[in-house]
Scaffold this active site. Sequence first.
Site, PDB file in Angstrom:
ATOM      1  N   GLU A  22      -2.104  -7.785   0.919  1.00 20.74           N
ATOM      2  CA  GLU A  22      -1.442  -6.767   1.745  1.00 20.74           C
ATOM      3  C   GLU A  22      -0.531  -5.891   0.899  1.00 20.74           C
ATOM      4  O   GLU A  22      -0.427  -4.683   1.130  1.00 20.74           O
ATOM      5  CB  GLU A  22      -0.642  -7.444   2.860  1.00 20.74           C
ATOM      6  CG  GLU A  22      -0.073  -6.487   3.902  1.00 20.74           C
ATOM      7  CD  GLU A  22       1.327  -5.948   3.584  1.00 20.74           C
ATOM      8  OE1 GLU A  22       1.806  -5.074   4.315  1.00 20.74           O
ATOM      9  OE2 GLU A  22       1.936  -6.407   2.583  1.00 20.74           O
ATOM     10  N   ASP A  75       0.091 -12.963  -0.029  1.00 17.18           N
ATOM     11  CA  ASP A  75       0.446 -12.434  -1.343  1.00 17.18           C
ATOM     12  C   ASP A  75       1.867 -11.912  -1.359  1.00 17.18           C
ATOM     13  O   ASP A  75       2.447 -11.585  -0.318  1.00 17.18           O
ATOM     14  CB  ASP A  75      -0.525 -11.330  -1.772  1.00 17.18           C
ATOM     15  CG  ASP A  75      -0.421 -10.074  -0.911  1.00 17.18           C
ATOM     16  OD1 ASP A  75      -0.435 -10.216   0.328  1.00 17.18           O
ATOM     17  OD2 ASP A  75      -0.324  -8.962  -1.470  1.00 17.18           O
TER      18      ASP A  75
END
Length: 412
Positions: free
Chosen positions: A174, A80
């Site tokens: 994350e 991400d």
Amino acid sequence: MKKQIIERLTRYVKIDTQSNPDSKTTPSTNKQWDLLNLLEEELQSLGLKTDMDEHGYLFATLESNINYNVPTVGFLAHVDTSPDFNASHVNPQIIEAYNGQPIKLGESQRILDPDVFPELNKVVGHTLMVTDGTSLLGADDKAGVVEIMEGIKYLIDHPDIKHGTIRVGFTPDEEIGRGPHQFDVSRFNADFAYTMDGSQLGELQFESFNAAEVTVTCHGVNVHPGSAKNAMVNAISLGQQFNSLLPSHEVPERTEGYEGFYHLMNFTGNVEKATLQYIIRDHDKEQFELRKKRMMEIRDDINVHYNHFPIKVDVHDQYFNMAEKIEPLKHIIDIPKRVFEALDIVPNTEPIRGGTDGSQLSFMGLPTPNIFTGCGNFHGPFEYASIDVMEKAVHVVVGIAQEVANSHQSYK
């Protein structure tokens, strides 16, 4: 190898994988699946066995090519990208042999200037990938993904390099602090791991902050201002008073190194109710606990003057300093240090003024230091990647696998 790194990084950064802190699902955005599914296909095409669960945790195994037992080492990166800036329509630019001068970022009027970002002086002569100024790059952490993929491919293409079993993990979310939340350590089944999620060349990080988020809620009493004397309690004023009682010099913009801080992230409200959102950070566990205690004391000092106890403080621990779990396992740091030395890389073991997935994973039973990726200025339009340093990071991945195998002993 630089050409392959550029091609792979370009392919990955053009896929929008921005996470969303307001989502309740894992992954927090469906578009993270686009890269995860591609990576699964690419890993399988390399001959690796893959295993992806319903939460978007993609694991893969490169089988050992030796006939003796060594620890299973893992390499991790997150797919991400940050929600802090636009992450769609990424249009990467390549700067060959960077000359140390300001870089115009497309037609955006933004300038990547070494006077503003002096770390650029360390990559003069390198091939850089930068943005066009309209988006972040997403090298955090797609550079780490690239380095792991290229490292695995290198090991496959060079079967003479001996290695034990290697586990690969690509994870979601994350950037919104949820990376390890659905991570199954037993399913990953490694003895230790490394996140490829650092920045400058040489970073080898095994100390992180202790971290907590704090919500301060102030409840006021709203009375018509014309007749408010001795009756109105302004929640906004209570919030201002609370914040003023925290040490003014213990904030992010006035601290460095091992110095901790209180950080007011958001302050919203009206006369009736106000909310202050803080994060607390400190490397020292005792000081970390004292910071939380101090906020409770401020609450009590203010509340004693009111009948309705207007201030509430809610504290939620986020992660802890992973040094507590890693320092007793000295070999986990010694292995990459030896690899760095062989590659003429000077280790930089300064503490992280932040956290990585490894901060939480280390307390979940998977000790996980963090290694450089060669990128900088994360989460915004000035993000860049040094392809030269990324190439070194690929060789670090290869070198760690080789070093574990060559040590001829189990570190379990």
